[in-house]
Motif scaffolding. Structure first.
Motif, PDB file in Angstrom:
ATOM      1  N   VAL A 143      41.109  51.290  60.267  1.00  0.00           N
ATOM      2  CA  VAL A 143      41.838  50.092  59.809  1.00  0.00           C
ATOM      3  C   VAL A 143      42.781  49.605  60.907  1.00  0.00           C
ATOM      4  CG1 VAL A 143      43.561  49.255  58.145  1.00  0.00           C
ATOM      5  CG2 VAL A 143      41.625  50.618  57.357  1.00  0.00           C
ATOM      6  N   LYS A 144      43.433  50.543  61.595  1.00  0.00           N
ATOM      7  CA  LYS A 144      44.333  50.171  62.704  1.00  0.00           C
ATOM      8  C   LYS A 144      43.559  49.409  63.775  1.00  0.00           C
ATOM      9  CE  LYS A 144      47.304  52.151  66.255  1.00  0.00           C
ATOM     10  NZ  LYS A 144      46.638  52.347  67.517  1.00  0.00           N
ATOM     11  N   GLU A 145      42.373  49.911  64.098  1.00  0.00           N
ATOM     12  CA  GLU A 145      41.550  49.283  65.135  1.00  0.00           C
ATOM     13  C   GLU A 145      41.018  47.917  64.689  1.00  0.00           C
ATOM     14  OE1 GLU A 145      37.093  50.028  66.778  1.00  0.00           O
ATOM     15  OE2 GLU A 145      38.356  51.804  66.578  1.00  0.00           O
ATOM     16  N   VAL A 146      40.416  47.869  63.503  1.00  0.00           N
ATOM     17  CA  VAL A 146      39.798  46.637  63.013  1.00  0.00           C
ATOM     18  C   VAL A 146      40.850  45.598  62.651  1.00  0.00           C
ATOM     19  CG1 VAL A 146      38.367  45.663  61.171  1.00  0.00           C
ATOM     20  CG2 VAL A 146      37.727  47.824  62.231  1.00  0.00           C
ATOM     21  N   GLY A 147      41.937  46.039  62.025  1.00  0.00           N
ATOM     22  CA  GLY A 147      42.991  45.118  61.597  1.00  0.00           C
ATOM     23  C   GLY A 147      43.995  44.786  62.675  1.00  0.00           C
ATOM     24  N   GLU A 148      43.822  45.378  63.850  1.00  0.00           N
ATOM     25  CA  GLU A 148      44.718  45.157  64.980  1.00  0.00           C
ATOM     26  C   GLU A 148      46.182  45.428  64.631  1.00  0.00           C
ATOM     27  OE1 GLU A 148      43.848  41.242  66.469  1.00  0.00           O
ATOM     28  OE2 GLU A 148      41.789  41.780  66.997  1.00  0.00           O
ATOM     29  N   PHE A 149      46.403  46.546  63.899  1.00  0.00           N
ATOM     30  CA  PHE A 149      47.769  46.961  63.598  1.00  0.00           C
ATOM     31  C   PHE A 149      48.345  47.646  64.832  1.00  0.00           C
ATOM     32  CE2 PHE A 149      45.973  46.690  59.315  1.00  0.00           C
ATOM     33  CZ  PHE A 149      47.004  46.044  58.637  1.00  0.00           C
ATOM     34  N   GLU A 173      51.475  51.605  60.075  1.00  0.00           N
ATOM     35  CA  GLU A 173      51.302  50.279  59.471  1.00  0.00           C
ATOM     36  C   GLU A 173      49.952  50.190  58.755  1.00  0.00           C
ATOM     37  OE1 GLU A 173      51.667  47.407  62.575  1.00  0.00           O
ATOM     38  OE2 GLU A 173      53.838  47.591  62.712  1.00  0.00           O
ATOM     39  N   ALA A 174      48.920  50.744  59.367  1.00  0.00           N
ATOM     40  CA  ALA A 174      47.589  50.744  58.741  1.00  0.00           C
ATOM     41  C   ALA A 174      47.594  51.567  57.460  1.00  0.00           C
ATOM     42  CB  ALA A 174      46.555  51.287  59.718  1.00  0.00           C
ATOM     43  N   GLU A 175      48.249  52.722  57.484  1.00  0.00           N
ATOM     44  CA  GLU A 175      48.339  53.563  56.280  1.00  0.00           C
ATOM     45  C   GLU A 175      49.092  52.844  55.175  1.00  0.00           C
ATOM     46  OE1 GLU A 175      50.139  57.111  57.832  1.00  0.00           O
ATOM     47  OE2 GLU A 175      48.192  57.980  58.386  1.00  0.00           O
ATOM     48  N   ARG A 176      50.139  52.098  55.547  1.00  0.00           N
ATOM     49  CA  ARG A 176      50.909  51.346  54.555  1.00  0.00           C
ATOM     50  C   ARG A 176      50.051  50.241  53.944  1.00  0.00           C
ATOM     51  NH1 ARG A 176      56.142  50.312  57.014  1.00  0.00           N
ATOM     52  NH2 ARG A 176      55.233  48.437  57.875  1.00  0.00           N
ATOM     53  N   ALA A 177      49.222  49.583  54.750  1.00  0.00           N
ATOM     54  CA  ALA A 177      48.320  48.542  54.241  1.00  0.00           C
ATOM     55  C   ALA A 177      47.294  49.139  53.280  1.00  0.00           C
ATOM     56  CB  ALA A 177      47.621  47.840  55.406  1.00  0.00           C
ATOM     57  N   ILE A 178      46.747  50.302  53.627  1.00  0.00           N
ATOM     58  CA  ILE A 178      45.782  50.978  52.751  1.00  0.00           C
ATOM     59  C   ILE A 178      46.442  51.356  51.436  1.00  0.00           C
ATOM     60  CG2 ILE A 178      44.379  53.065  52.459  1.00  0.00           C
ATOM     61  CD1 ILE A 178      44.012  52.996  55.573  1.00  0.00           C
ATOM     62  N   SER A 179      47.636  51.945  51.515  1.00  0.00           N
ATOM     63  CA  SER A 179      48.363  52.360  50.308  1.00  0.00           C
ATOM     64  C   SER A 179      48.685  51.158  49.419  1.00  0.00           C
ATOM     65  CB  SER A 179      49.649  53.088  50.680  1.00  0.00           C
ATOM     66  OG  SER A 179      49.339  54.300  51.328  1.00  0.00           O
ATOM     67  N   ALA A 180      49.071  50.043  50.029  1.00  0.00           N
ATOM     68  CA  ALA A 180      49.388  48.835  49.260  1.00  0.00           C
ATOM     69  C   ALA A 180      48.150  48.310  48.544  1.00  0.00           C
ATOM     70  CB  ALA A 180      49.970  47.763  50.174  1.00  0.00           C
ATOM     71  N   PHE A 181      47.010  48.306  49.242  1.00  0.00           N
ATOM     72  CA  PHE A 181      45.763  47.838  48.631  1.00  0.00           C
ATOM     73  C   PHE A 181      45.370  48.735  47.455  1.00  0.00           C
ATOM     74  CE2 PHE A 181      41.126  48.041  48.284  1.00  0.00           C
ATOM     75  CZ  PHE A 181      40.849  46.718  47.987  1.00  0.00           C
ATOM     76  N   VAL A 182      45.424  50.033  47.657  1.00  0.00           N
ATOM     77  CA  VAL A 182      45.060  50.974  46.593  1.00  0.00           C
ATOM     78  C   VAL A 182      45.993  50.825  45.395  1.00  0.00           C
ATOM     79  CG1 VAL A 182      44.948  53.432  46.004  1.00  0.00           C
ATOM     80  CG2 VAL A 182      43.946  52.626  48.133  1.00  0.00           C
TER      81      VAL A 182
END
Length: 98
Positions: A10-16, A21-30
């Motif tokens: 997610v960090k790579e694809v989302g350019e975080f 930050e990527a883990e926070r985005a995943i946690s927010a989505f879940v």
């Protein structure tokens, strides 16, 4: 793929900037999906798929290899139906592996 590996992706694809930050985005989505499904609302992401809550009737039966009986209760369960774009992407990836 475990959560740490997924966070790297997610960090790579989302350019975080950071993995955190990527883990926070995943946690927010879940958390958002859990909250919506607990309210029995469906979430449709066009091309990706649809998350929804469906009613599953209880059932009874026999445990294989024994004479023990079991019963389950009526309940709501989460369901995911993949969208066409996701299905096509997975099918194309499988063809490329062979």
């Amino acid at each position: 793929m475990n959560k740490a590996e997924f966070a790297d992706l997610v960090k790579e694809v989302g350019e975080f900037n950071t993995k955190k930050e990527a883990e926070r985005a995943i946690s927010a989505f879940v958390a958002a999906v859990e909250k919506a499904l607990s309210k029995k609302e469906s979430i449709e992401l066009v091309g990706f798929g649809k998350f929804e809550t469906v009613f599953q009737k209880g059932k009874s039966g026999l445990v294989p290899g024994t004479n023990k009986k079991y019963t389950t209760h009526d309940k709501y369960v989460p369901k995911f139906k993949a969208g066409k774009a996701l299905k096509d992407a997975v099918a194309a990836a499988k063809k490329g592996k062979k």
